[in-house]
Motif scaffolding. Structure first.
Motif, mmCIF file in Angstrom:
data_model
loop_
_atom_site.group_PDB
_atom_site.id
_atom_site.type_symbol
_atom_site.label_atom_id
_atom_site.label_comp_id
_atom_site.label_asym_id
_atom_site.label_seq_id
_atom_site.Cartn_x
_atom_site.Cartn_y
_atom_site.Cartn_z
ATOM 1 N N GLU A 35 -2.154 55.094 -125.299
ATOM 2 C CA GLU A 35 -1.884 54.979 -126.736
ATOM 3 C C GLU A 35 -3.183 55.162 -127.517
ATOM 4 O OE1 GLU A 35 0.044 51.799 -129.907
ATOM 5 O OE2 GLU A 35 -1.019 51.018 -128.161
ATOM 6 N N THR A 36 -3.075 55.875 -128.646
ATOM 7 C CA THR A 36 -4.188 56.007 -129.588
ATOM 8 C C THR A 36 -3.612 55.775 -130.974
ATOM 9 O OG1 THR A 36 -5.271 57.642 -128.179
ATOM 10 C CG2 THR A 36 -6.011 57.529 -130.451
ATOM 11 N N ARG A 37 -4.248 54.886 -131.731
ATOM 12 C CA ARG A 37 -3.749 54.630 -133.088
ATOM 13 C C ARG A 37 -4.904 54.549 -134.084
ATOM 14 N NH1 ARG A 37 -3.334 49.608 -130.736
ATOM 15 N NH2 ARG A 37 -4.123 47.903 -131.985
ATOM 16 N N LYS A 38 -4.607 55.014 -135.277
ATOM 17 C CA LYS A 38 -5.573 55.057 -136.370
ATOM 18 C C LYS A 38 -5.744 53.660 -136.952
ATOM 19 C CE LYS A 38 -6.206 57.887 -140.464
ATOM 20 N NZ LYS A 38 -5.427 58.659 -141.435
ATOM 21 N N LEU A 39 -7.005 53.282 -137.205
ATOM 22 C CA LEU A 39 -7.303 51.971 -137.776
ATOM 23 C C LEU A 39 -7.584 52.029 -139.269
ATOM 24 C CD1 LEU A 39 -9.688 50.580 -135.007
ATOM 25 C CD2 LEU A 39 -7.254 50.065 -135.337
ATOM 26 N N THR A 40 -7.987 53.184 -139.777
ATOM 27 C CA THR A 40 -8.348 53.319 -141.182
ATOM 28 C C THR A 40 -7.266 54.094 -141.920
ATOM 29 O OG1 THR A 40 -9.665 55.247 -140.572
ATOM 30 C CG2 THR A 40 -10.837 53.177 -140.797
ATOM 31 N N SER A 41 -7.219 53.934 -143.225
ATOM 32 C CA SER A 41 -6.211 54.636 -144.013
ATOM 33 C C SER A 41 -6.764 55.963 -144.513
ATOM 34 C CB SER A 41 -5.761 53.765 -145.184
ATOM 35 O OG SER A 41 -6.865 53.476 -146.019
ATOM 36 N N GLY A 42 -5.866 56.787 -145.031
ATOM 37 C CA GLY A 42 -6.263 58.062 -145.599
ATOM 38 C C GLY A 42 -6.275 59.178 -144.580
ATOM 39 N N PRO A 43 -6.622 60.378 -145.047
ATOM 40 C CA PRO A 43 -6.658 61.522 -144.133
ATOM 41 C C PRO A 43 -7.801 61.401 -143.128
ATOM 42 C CG PRO A 43 -7.454 62.152 -146.302
ATOM 43 C CD PRO A 43 -6.963 60.743 -146.419
ATOM 44 N N GLY A 47 -15.803 59.146 -140.507
ATOM 45 C CA GLY A 47 -15.625 57.724 -140.764
ATOM 46 C C GLY A 47 -14.280 57.168 -140.339
ATOM 47 N N THR A 48 -13.311 58.033 -140.043
ATOM 48 C CA THR A 48 -12.005 57.560 -139.583
ATOM 49 C C THR A 48 -12.172 56.905 -138.216
ATOM 50 O OG1 THR A 48 -10.900 59.351 -140.776
ATOM 51 C CG2 THR A 48 -9.619 58.215 -139.082
ATOM 52 N N ARG A 49 -11.559 55.732 -138.045
ATOM 53 C CA ARG A 49 -11.697 54.974 -136.795
ATOM 54 C C ARG A 49 -10.347 54.857 -136.089
ATOM 55 N NH1 ARG A 49 -13.059 49.813 -138.311
ATOM 56 N NH2 ARG A 49 -13.310 49.310 -136.136
ATOM 57 N N TYR A 50 -10.430 54.807 -134.750
ATOM 58 C CA TYR A 50 -9.248 54.715 -133.893
ATOM 59 C C TYR A 50 -9.469 53.677 -132.807
ATOM 60 C CZ TYR A 50 -7.622 59.088 -135.897
ATOM 61 O OH TYR A 50 -7.189 60.051 -136.763
ATOM 62 N N ARG A 51 -8.371 53.152 -132.315
ATOM 63 C CA ARG A 51 -8.378 52.306 -131.126
ATOM 64 C C ARG A 51 -7.398 52.936 -130.144
ATOM 65 N NH1 ARG A 51 -7.550 46.960 -132.833
ATOM 66 N NH2 ARG A 51 -9.804 46.758 -132.794
ATOM 67 N N GLN A 52 -7.798 52.957 -128.882
ATOM 68 C CA GLN A 52 -6.889 53.486 -127.865
ATOM 69 C C GLN A 52 -6.863 52.572 -126.664
ATOM 70 O OE1 GLN A 52 -8.190 57.483 -127.159
ATOM 71 N NE2 GLN A 52 -9.909 56.886 -125.902
ATOM 72 N N HIS A 53 -5.758 52.702 -125.914
ATOM 73 C CA HIS A 53 -5.618 51.911 -124.697
ATOM 74 C C HIS A 53 -5.767 52.837 -123.501
ATOM 75 C CE1 HIS A 53 -4.577 48.594 -122.154
ATOM 76 N NE2 HIS A 53 -3.793 49.416 -121.477
ATOM 77 N N ARG A 54 -6.705 52.502 -122.643
ATOM 78 C CA ARG A 54 -6.987 53.262 -121.418
ATOM 79 C C ARG A 54 -6.334 52.548 -120.247
ATOM 80 N NH1 ARG A 54 -10.451 57.014 -119.837
ATOM 81 N NH2 ARG A 54 -11.408 57.065 -121.900
ATOM 82 N N THR A 55 -5.737 53.324 -119.349
ATOM 83 C CA THR A 55 -5.124 52.758 -118.144
ATOM 84 C C THR A 55 -5.917 53.075 -116.883
ATOM 85 O OG1 THR A 55 -3.705 54.705 -117.932
ATOM 86 C CG2 THR A 55 -2.811 52.819 -119.141
ATOM 87 N N ILE A 56 -6.808 54.084 -116.952
ATOM 88 C CA ILE A 56 -7.599 54.514 -115.797
ATOM 89 C C ILE A 56 -9.051 54.623 -116.224
ATOM 90 C CG2 ILE A 56 -7.987 56.429 -114.172
ATOM 91 C CD1 ILE A 56 -4.995 57.041 -114.408
ATOM 92 N N PRO A 57 -10.030 54.106 -115.536
ATOM 93 C CA PRO A 57 -9.984 53.524 -114.201
ATOM 94 C C PRO A 57 -9.457 52.089 -114.183
ATOM 95 C CG PRO A 57 -12.234 53.468 -114.971
ATOM 96 C CD PRO A 57 -11.419 54.155 -116.026
#
Length: 145
Positions: A35-43, A47-57
């Motif tokens: 999963e990858t999701r945007k943390l900041t608003s706007g286009p 400066g746009t920030r994201y959080r993602q979930h890694r399963t490997i390693p």
């Protein structure tokens, strides 16, 4: 660890950039990310920030920020990737009706782990190349657009 992979995708440069710039698409072509999701608003832009979930390693959450955003030409992010930190860059060049995509990775591990990371560099580069092949296939089949 620094390395580069290059892949030619039979899609116009604008299509490839648009897909890459929608970082929520990462799980479709990177087997290690669920999963990858945007943390900041706007286009999306610098400066746009994201959080993602890694399963490997291993299961982990990581964050990254867009640091270069030049539509249809260049896109870079800085952040955490597994146990590494660094920059991931994508340069796009027109190649007839296709796009030559150059992915450059500049990753570091903290302290002594950096030596281990250097030893694993070829395996990591091969895994990234495999992900880029999936990206190429998705875009060329048109399922991703």
């Amino acid at each position: 660890m620094k390395f580069t992979n290059v892949v030619t995708i039979n899609r116009p440069r604008a299509d490839v950039f648009e897909y890459l710039a929608r970082f929520e698409n990462i799980p479709a072509w990177n087997y290690a990310i669920s999963e990858t999701r945007k943390l900041t608003s706007g286009p999306v832009g610098v400066g746009t920030r994201y959080r993602q979930h890694r399963t490997i390693p291993s299961s982990s959450d990581e964050e990254f920020e867009v640091v270069e955003f030049e539509p249809d030409r260049r896109l870079s992010v800085d952040g955490d990737l597994a146990l590494l930190h660094g920059r991931v860059s994508y340069a796009l060049e027109a190649a007839g009706g296709a796009t030559m995509l150059t992915n450059s990775m500049d990753l570091r591990a903290p302290g002594a782990a950096n030596l281990v990371a250097q030893l694993a560099s070829r395996r990591v580069q091969a895994a990234v190349a495999a992900n880029l092949d999936v990206l190429k296939e998705l875009l060329e089949r048109g399922h991703a657009l």
